[in-house]
Design a protein around this motif. Structure first.
Motif, PDB file in Angstrom:
ATOM      1  N   GLU A 247       0.831  -1.210   0.000  1.00 38.01           N
ATOM      2  CA  GLU A 247       0.000   0.000   0.000  1.00 38.01           C
ATOM      3  C   GLU A 247       0.863   1.256   0.000  1.00 38.01           C
ATOM      4  O   GLU A 247       0.572   2.225  -0.714  1.00 38.01           O
ATOM      5  CB  GLU A 247      -0.925  -0.009   1.215  1.00 38.01           C
ATOM      6  N   ASN A 248       1.950   1.253   0.792  1.00 42.22           N
ATOM      7  CA  ASN A 248       2.873   2.395   0.783  1.00 42.22           C
ATOM      8  C   ASN A 248       3.519   2.572  -0.579  1.00 42.22           C
ATOM      9  O   ASN A 248       3.706   3.695  -1.056  1.00 42.22           O
ATOM     10  CB  ASN A 248       3.948   2.207   1.847  1.00 42.22           C
ATOM     11  N   ALA A 249       3.896   1.452  -1.200  1.00 42.49           N
ATOM     12  CA  ALA A 249       4.531   1.527  -2.520  1.00 42.49           C
ATOM     13  C   ALA A 249       3.575   2.111  -3.548  1.00 42.49           C
ATOM     14  O   ALA A 249       3.990   2.890  -4.428  1.00 42.49           O
ATOM     15  CB  ALA A 249       4.994   0.139  -2.950  1.00 42.49           C
ATOM     16  N   ILE A 250       2.293   1.739  -3.463  1.00 36.93           N
ATOM     17  CA  ILE A 250       1.300   2.310  -4.389  1.00 36.93           C
ATOM     18  C   ILE A 250       1.113   3.794  -4.106  1.00 36.93           C
ATOM     19  O   ILE A 250       1.088   4.628  -5.016  1.00 36.93           O
ATOM     20  CB  ILE A 250      -0.048   1.573  -4.241  1.00 36.93           C
ATOM     21  N   LYS A 251       0.987   4.123  -2.842  1.00 32.91           N
ATOM     22  CA  LYS A 251       0.666   5.490  -2.441  1.00 32.91           C
ATOM     23  C   LYS A 251       1.767   6.480  -2.793  1.00 32.91           C
ATOM     24  O   LYS A 251       1.512   7.577  -3.300  1.00 32.91           O
ATOM     25  CB  LYS A 251       0.398   5.508  -0.934  1.00 32.91           C
ATOM     26  N   TYR A 252       3.028   6.088  -2.536  1.00 35.27           N
ATOM     27  CA  TYR A 252       4.137   7.023  -2.706  1.00 35.27           C
ATOM     28  C   TYR A 252       4.974   6.753  -3.952  1.00 35.27           C
ATOM     29  O   TYR A 252       5.955   7.452  -4.200  1.00 35.27           O
ATOM     30  CB  TYR A 252       5.035   6.986  -1.466  1.00 35.27           C
ATOM     31  N   GLY A 253       4.581   5.734  -4.725  1.00 34.18           N
ATOM     32  CA  GLY A 253       5.317   5.426  -5.950  1.00 34.18           C
ATOM     33  C   GLY A 253       4.882   6.294  -7.115  1.00 34.18           C
ATOM     34  O   GLY A 253       4.055   7.208  -6.985  1.00 34.18           O
ATOM     35  N   ASN A 254       5.441   6.009  -8.268  1.00 30.61           N
ATOM     36  CA  ASN A 254       5.116   6.769  -9.474  1.00 30.61           C
ATOM     37  C   ASN A 254       3.897   6.178 -10.174  1.00 30.61           C
ATOM     38  O   ASN A 254       3.599   4.986 -10.047  1.00 30.61           O
ATOM     39  CB  ASN A 254       6.313   6.737 -10.443  1.00 30.61           C
ATOM     40  N   ASP A 255       3.190   7.016 -10.922  1.00 33.93           N
ATOM     41  CA  ASP A 255       2.147   6.503 -11.799  1.00 33.93           C
ATOM     42  C   ASP A 255       2.792   5.612 -12.865  1.00 33.93           C
ATOM     43  O   ASP A 255       3.945   5.833 -13.266  1.00 33.93           O
ATOM     44  CB  ASP A 255       1.403   7.656 -12.476  1.00 33.93           C
ATOM     45  N   ASN A 256       2.034   4.612 -13.323  1.00 33.88           N
ATOM     46  CA  ASN A 256       2.539   3.660 -14.323  1.00 33.88           C
ATOM     47  C   ASN A 256       3.767   2.902 -13.802  1.00 33.88           C
ATOM     48  O   ASN A 256       4.651   2.537 -14.579  1.00 33.88           O
ATOM     49  CB  ASN A 256       2.888   4.372 -15.639  1.00 33.88           C
ATOM     50  N   GLY A 257       3.812   2.706 -12.493  1.00 34.15           N
ATOM     51  CA  GLY A 257       4.960   2.036 -11.896  1.00 34.15           C
ATOM     52  C   GLY A 257       4.761   0.534 -11.782  1.00 34.15           C
ATOM     53  O   GLY A 257       3.779  -0.046 -12.267  1.00 34.15           O
ATOM     54  N   ARG A 258       5.720  -0.104 -11.110  1.00 35.14           N
ATOM     55  CA  ARG A 258       5.687  -1.550 -10.923  1.00 35.14           C
ATOM     56  C   ARG A 258       6.090  -1.873  -9.480  1.00 35.14           C
ATOM     57  O   ARG A 258       7.066  -1.332  -8.968  1.00 35.14           O
ATOM     58  CB  ARG A 258       6.648  -2.230 -11.895  1.00 35.14           C
TER      59      ARG A 258
END
Length: 364
Positions: A247-258
């Motif tokens: 959830e943290n990776a989704i929240k603070y990651g980049n759009d179109n990320g992995r």
């Protein structure tokens, strides 16, 4: 010097020379001049020998120990260790070593107390801020309704929903604080059972796939070897760990990320990692991201929600499984969180399972 070795050597030299002169006068028929010359020689040799012995083997060390005591009174522990390490020959070595160890412990205790005091101030400030925000927001909406907005159905429903959302945030904060406090106190016991890791990961992906889709984030699972692997863990808590990290990776990651969860099985342990290709975390923050309420970018994180307790809970859950979570990150290249779990024993045979069922033993 705090103790005068010259004076002591002179007195002892006089005593030694005097005793020697009296002894020679009694047992020999030496002339007074010869006796005086013997006295001078014995005095000089004795005084010099005693002075060297006292100065370099006893008094110097004692005076340095007295100096250490004075520095201890002034709480100058770093200077104690620095000064004592200059000397390699120490007749009172054992006592000196004990004083250095004592000084080191005191220095560590003082540093720890300072750190705890800083942490306490920051924690109280953070708790106050986190509690104040939803309470004031809900209070504002309710006061507006009391002032007359309740008569407008559209405004009433809108403000009630906003007040409810603020109170939901307060409830989440209190629940996470309670969970974290119980973990730290050891009040929450882990209930390890034989768990297949892939099923845990699938559960987490299914729960978070909608959030990931909103940011066009790809969720991927990699396993070495590519077959079901079982670990000994509390499934609910490890699912909570993976959920928080993803959830943290989704929240603070980049759009179109992995975001990739990797599993690497060894002989006795299974290594798990959650990595993303997001903006990464600066090095000065890595040592503190597992602290309560610590945020890398407070304004940005506030807008994205969350109360800053997720990683602290993750840390305690992993440690309760007799493991340790590590983080590696580089700015612009993403972040990776890793920990390991003990491998579960091979699945029991049908006969063993029946025996365990009869005896009431878990088939782990």
């Amino acid at each position: 010097m705090l103790l005068n070795s010259r004076a002591v050597a002179a007195v002892l030299g006089l005593v030694t020379g005097g005793i020697t002169m009296l002894f020679l006068g009694m047992v020999t028929k030496m002339q007074p001049a010869a006796l005086f010359f013997s006295f001078v020689v014995v005095y000089s040799v004795a005084a010099l020998s005693i002075y060297i012995t006292l100065e370099f083997l006893i008094f110097r060390e004692l005076n340095r120990l007295y100096s250490m005591v004075e520095r201890m009174k002034k709480k100058d522990y770093k200077e104690i260790k620095r000064t004592f390490k200059k000397y390699s020959f120490r007749p009172i070595n054992r006592l000196g070593d004990q004083m250095v160890k004592f000084a080191s412990r005191k220095e560590e205790e003082i540093d720890e107390l300072k750190s705890l005091e800083t942490y306490r101030r920051e924690f109280l400030a953070d708790v106050g801020h986190e509690l104040k925000t939803p309470v004031f927001a809900a209070q504002g909406f309710i006061d507006t309704l009391i002032d007359g907005a309740v008569d407008d159905p559209e405004v009433r429903d809108k403000f009630l929903k906003k007040a409810s959302k603020s109170l939901d945030g307060l409830k989440e904060l209190l629940e996470e604080l309670d969970t974290l406090s119980q973990l730290e106190l050891g009040a929450i016991n882990m209930r390890p059972i034989r768990v297949e890791v892939r099923s845990l990961v699938n559960d987490v992906f299914e729960q978070l796939e909608d959030r990931a889709a909103k940011r066009n984030t790809i969720l991927k699972f990699e396993s070495r070897p590519d077959r079901p692997i079982f670990v000994l863990a509390d499934p609910m808590r490890i699912r909570q760990v993976l959920n928080n990290l993803v959830e943290n990776a989704i929240k603070y990651g980049n759009d179109n990320g992995r975001i990739t969860i990797s599993l690497d099985a060894e002989k006795e342990f299974v290594n798990l990692s959650v990595r993303d290709d997001g903006p990464g975390i600066a090095g000065e923050h890595l040592k503190r991201i597992f602290e309560r309420f610590y945020r890398v970018e407070k304004s940005r994180n506030k807008n994205m929600g969350g109360v800053g307790l997720g990683l602290a809970i993750v840390k305690h859950i992993v440690e309760a499984h007799e493991s340790k979570i590590t983080v590696n990150s580089k700015l612009g290249k993403g972040t990776s969180f890793s920990f390991r779990l003990r491998k579960a024993k091979a699945e029991p045979s049908i006969t063993e399972a029946k025996e365990n069922e009869v005896s009431g033993r878990p088939g782990l």
